[in-house]
Scaffold this active site. Sequence first.
Site, PDB file in Angstrom:
ATOM      1  N   PHE A  74       0.815  -1.215   0.000  1.00 44.82           N
ATOM      2  CA  PHE A  74       0.000   0.000   0.000  1.00 44.82           C
ATOM      3  C   PHE A  74       0.845   1.260   0.000  1.00 44.82           C
ATOM      4  CE2 PHE A  74      -4.087  -1.858   0.272  1.00 44.82           C
ATOM      5  CZ  PHE A  74      -3.937  -3.030   0.998  1.00 44.82           C
TER       6      PHE A  74
ATOM      7  N   HIS B 128      -6.400  -1.382   9.020  1.00 44.31           N
ATOM      8  CA  HIS B 128      -6.098  -1.750   7.639  1.00 44.31           C
ATOM      9  C   HIS B 128      -5.697  -0.535   6.801  1.00 44.31           C
ATOM     10  CE1 HIS B 128      -6.296  -3.850   3.841  1.00 44.31           C
ATOM     11  NE2 HIS B 128      -6.214  -4.928   4.566  1.00 44.31           N
ATOM     12  N   PRO B 129      -4.592  -0.635   6.063  1.00 42.19           N
ATOM     13  CA  PRO B 129      -4.037   0.532   5.364  1.00 42.19           C
ATOM     14  C   PRO B 129      -4.630   0.802   3.991  1.00 42.19           C
ATOM     15  CG  PRO B 129      -2.544  -1.312   5.125  1.00 42.19           C
ATOM     16  CD  PRO B 129      -3.690  -1.811   5.962  1.00 42.19           C
ATOM     17  N   CYS B 130      -5.648   0.030   3.589  1.00 37.18           N
ATOM     18  CA  CYS B 130      -6.073   0.120   2.193  1.00 37.18           C
ATOM     19  C   CYS B 130      -6.546   1.517   1.796  1.00 37.18           C
ATOM     20  CB  CYS B 130      -7.139  -0.915   1.878  1.00 37.18           C
ATOM     21  SG  CYS B 130      -8.586  -0.822   2.915  1.00 37.18           S
ATOM     22  N   ARG B 131      -6.993   2.306   2.762  1.00 40.39           N
ATOM     23  CA  ARG B 131      -7.488   3.636   2.381  1.00 40.39           C
ATOM     24  C   ARG B 131      -6.643   4.766   2.938  1.00 40.39           C
ATOM     25  NH1 ARG B 131     -13.649   3.446   1.301  1.00 40.39           N
ATOM     26  NH2 ARG B 131     -14.048   1.222   1.472  1.00 40.39           N
TER      27      ARG B 131
END
Lengths: 120, 230
Positions: free
Chosen positions: B115, B173-176
């Site tokens: 990410f 969670h780093p997705c955003r």
Amino acid sequence: MSEAGESPTDNPKDEPSAVQSPPEDIGSNEEKKKIDVLLKAVGDTPIMKTKKWAVERGRTVQSLSLFISRFLKLEPSEQLFIYVNQSFAPSPDQEVGVLFECFGSDGKLVLHYCKSQAWG
Amino acid sequence: MQMSGAWDVGLGGLDEDAFLQCCELFLQHARSLDDGWSWGRLNGSDEGFLKKTVLVTGKINTEAPDGTSRPAEDLDMLGEDVQDGGPDDAEGTPAPPSAAAVIRYEYHVLYSRSFQTPTLYFRASTLDGRSLSLEEIWDGVHSNYRQRLLHAPWDSITQQEHPLLGQPFFVLHPCRTQQFMSPVLEAARNQNRSLNYIVSWLSTVGPAVGLHIPLSYATASSEPSGLDPD
């Protein structure tokens, strides 16, 4: 302080008023201590029509965040972030009076706010 | 420090070199505050992470998943059970019984290559070593963020194996991350202003899970300002 509004109330639909003391005030009007806050939007976040607010020193960032969120009618899926120095997010429990002491200039505290659907 | 490499990875991310530089600046300030942050590294590995352990008071469930009661030691920590039984208590209360307790939170900041952002790993346990459940972790999420996080919980706090230690941790969670960081970074770029990505990001997400960054980080850990050409 022409447009200074009163502190956030429970009814965000009220027009800001410089006269009425909010219920959380401690002590008499003379002892009331408010600081001037200037709210600025970041990115695509909507701009508040009233940008300048008089806020009690003891009010927390979370309280202010809730007020702005209601004012902007944020969805439950959206989070509001508040920054000092345009890049540092103070803890939601932090008091705005402390932020004013640390980051205020020209008699006011500039806070940037940013809404986001994203998290994590 | 101009993090020129940082802008190449996507508007809201940073490359690994920039991550390490930001961590180093972060740690310099942390040492001056004796703030508890240190650099963790496995023997023989180049990779490392920021880490910090804190003790906080929080709530833990006093009923084990199998319905038995947890040991009483946890209840004695801070006095009264917060949900004292009383004449007004309804039979069959839906919420599990809980009590105030001292909880040990351990935070790690690792770099995510996929990410291209930092990632916050954390775990929590009682002082007698019991790991907190996901439910208890959610109970501890700061009220300022609860509504948004609970709106899409699968998208926010998950349990994963720590990439370097191999132990179960919770993760924001780093997705955003890039999505909410990019307006902040873009504003800084437009104004030729430097910022420490780690400080910005951690101050934004940390408080949701009990990690608060002192105000002095706001000015201490990036390039001194005032030298920008107008």
